[in-house]
Design a protein around this motif. Structure first.
Motif, short mmCIF file in Angstrom:
data_model
loop_
_atom_site.label_atom_id
_atom_site.label_comp_id
_atom_site.label_asym_id
_atom_site.label_seq_id
_atom_site.Cartn_x
_atom_site.Cartn_y
_atom_site.Cartn_z
N GLU A 119 0.24 -7.76 -19.40
CA GLU A 119 -0.74 -7.83 -18.31
C GLU A 119 -1.61 -9.07 -18.39
N ASN A 120 -1.41 -9.89 -19.43
CA ASN A 120 -2.05 -11.21 -19.47
C ASN A 120 -1.32 -12.22 -18.60
N ALA A 121 -0.11 -11.86 -18.18
CA ALA A 121 0.72 -12.79 -17.41
C ALA A 121 0.68 -12.51 -15.91
N TYR A 122 0.42 -11.26 -15.53
CA TYR A 122 0.50 -10.91 -14.12
C TYR A 122 -0.45 -9.77 -13.79
N GLU A 123 -0.69 -9.60 -12.49
CA GLU A 123 -1.44 -8.44 -12.00
C GLU A 123 -0.90 -8.06 -10.64
N PHE A 124 -0.98 -6.79 -10.32
CA PHE A 124 -0.60 -6.32 -9.00
C PHE A 124 -1.79 -6.42 -8.06
N VAL A 125 -1.52 -6.91 -6.86
CA VAL A 125 -2.54 -7.05 -5.83
C VAL A 125 -2.04 -6.29 -4.60
N ASN A 126 -2.82 -5.35 -4.13
CA ASN A 126 -2.43 -4.60 -2.94
C ASN A 126 -2.35 -5.53 -1.74
N THR A 182 0.86 -1.17 0.00
CA THR A 182 0.00 0.00 0.00
C THR A 182 0.91 1.23 0.00
N VAL A 183 0.56 2.22 -0.79
CA VAL A 183 1.43 3.39 -0.92
C VAL A 183 1.39 4.20 0.37
N LYS A 184 2.50 4.15 1.10
CA LYS A 184 2.62 4.89 2.35
C LYS A 184 3.85 5.80 2.35
N ASN A 185 4.80 5.48 1.47
CA ASN A 185 6.07 6.19 1.45
C ASN A 185 6.38 6.67 0.03
N PRO A 186 7.19 7.70 -0.11
CA PRO A 186 7.53 8.19 -1.45
C PRO A 186 8.18 7.12 -2.33
N GLU A 187 8.85 6.15 -1.71
CA GLU A 187 9.54 5.12 -2.47
C GLU A 187 8.61 4.05 -3.02
N ASP A 188 7.39 3.95 -2.50
CA ASP A 188 6.52 2.84 -2.85
C ASP A 188 6.09 2.86 -4.32
N VAL A 189 5.70 4.03 -4.82
CA VAL A 189 5.22 4.11 -6.20
C VAL A 189 6.34 3.79 -7.19
N PRO A 190 7.53 4.39 -7.07
CA PRO A 190 8.61 4.02 -7.99
C PRO A 190 8.97 2.54 -7.91
N TYR A 191 8.86 1.96 -6.71
CA TYR A 191 9.16 0.54 -6.57
C TYR A 191 8.16 -0.30 -7.36
N ILE A 192 6.89 0.00 -7.22
CA ILE A 192 5.86 -0.74 -7.97
C ILE A 192 6.09 -0.59 -9.47
N GLU A 193 6.44 0.60 -9.89
CA GLU A 193 6.71 0.82 -11.32
C GLU A 193 7.96 0.08 -11.77
#
Length: 246
Positions: free
Chosen positions: A114-121, A90-101
Motif C-alpha cells: 500500500e506504499n505503492a498504490y491506493e484505490f480512489v473511488n 462505486t459499489v453498485k453491483n454485486p460484481e464490484d467488490v470482488p473486482y476491486i479485491e
C-alpha cells in the motif's frame, strides 16, 4: 479530451501494441488500462518524465490491459515518490467488490504494498481534471471468467464512450440514448464471427447502430483493439475511424 493511444492491438496482435490510452494535464498522468507492454512504451515515449501524479482506470484484468500495472505502481513508489491512484467503481453491483479485491490481489502478486498504490473511488475524481468532469465504470460482458467494464466520460465537448473489451452493444446503445451531445466513441470489434466470442463482431455492431446512424455519428466513432489487418479493411468499408498511435 485528447486521448493518445500507445497501442491499438488485440491481445495477440502484438505488432500494434496493447490498446491503452493516456493524456497528461499539468504534472498529472491519466491512463486507461496498463497492459503488459504499456509501462515500457510509456518509458520509451518519455511520458513519465515530469509527472508527479498518476491515475489509472482498469477495465479488466486480462494481461493486455493490466499486465504492467505492478511495474507502474513500483515506479510511482520508488521513482516518483507517490502512490499510483487506481480509480475504482462505486459499489453498485454485486460484481464490484470482488473486482476491486481482484485488483488488490493482482497488485500483491506484483509485489506492490500500500506504499505503492491506493484505490480512489470514481466519484472522488469528479472535477479533478479539466479534460473531463467525471468518469464512470459500467459493467459490460466480456470474458465470463472475469469482471469487465466500459467507461463513460463527461467532457466539455460532450460525452465520450470507451468500450474497452466487450461482446455486446448494450453499453454503447445506452450511452447514445442518454447523451444529446457526443464527442467521441471508442469501440472495439472483431471481424471474426464465432459462437460465444468474447469480442464484439463488427457487423453486429453496425446492425445495432443502424437505426441511430447519421453521418455526424459515424464521424465520431473510432475503432481500437484491432485483431489484424482484415478488420482494418472492414472498418474502412464501414466508414469509421481508427485510432492512431503515438
Amino acid at each position: 479530451m485528447d486521448l493518445k493511444f500507445i497501442g491499438r492491438g488485440a491481445a495477440f496482435n502484438t505488432k500494434e501494441g496493447n490498446t491503452n490510452a493516456y493524456f497528461i494535464e499539468g504534472d498529472r498522468l491519466f491512463l486507461i488500462d496498463c497492459g503488459e507492454m504499456a509501462f515500457s512504451k510509456l518509458q520509451a515515449l518519455g511520458v513519465l518524465a515530469g509527472v508527479k501524479e498518476v491515475y489509472v482506470v482498469v477495465s479488466h484484468t486480462h494481461c493486455d490491459h493490466a499486465g504492467s500495472l505492478g511495474s507502474l505502481g513500483l515506479y510511482c513508489q520508488f521513482i516518483l515518490r507517490t502512490k499510483l491512484k487506481i480509480i475504482v467503481p462505486t459499489v453498485k453491483n454485486p460484481e464490484d467488490v470482488p473486482y476491486i479485491e481482484s485488483l488488490r490481489t493482482l497488485m500483491t502478486i506484483f509485489g506492490n504494498t500500500e506504499n505503492a498504490y491506493e484505490f480512489v473511488n470514481e466519484e472522488e475524481v469528479d472535477g479533478v481534471f479539466e479534460a473531463f468532469s467525471s468518469v464512470r465504470y459500467e459493467l459490460t460482458k466480456h470474458d465470463h471468467m472475469i469482471t469487465g467494464y466500459s467507461f463513460t466520460f463527461e467532457t466539455p465537448e460532450g460525452g465520450v464512450f470507451y468500450s474497452a473489451d466487450t461482446s455486446v452493444t448494450d453499453n454503447l446503445m445506452n450511452f447514445l440514448n442518454t447523451h444529446d451531445v457526443i464527442d467521441k466513441v471508442y469501440m472495439e470489434a472483431t471481424d471474426l464471427d464465432v459462437p460465444d466470442d468474447i469480442h464484439l463482431n463488427i457487423d453486429r455492431m453496425i446492425e445495432a447502430l443502424a437505426p441511430a446512424m447519421t453521418d455526424e455519428l459515424r464521424s465520431k466513432i473510432y475503432m481500437m483493439h484491432l485483431r489484424g489487418d482484415s478488420v482494418i479493411d472492414r472498418i474502412h468499408e464501414a466508414g469509421f475511424g481508427i485510432v492512431e498511435t503515438v
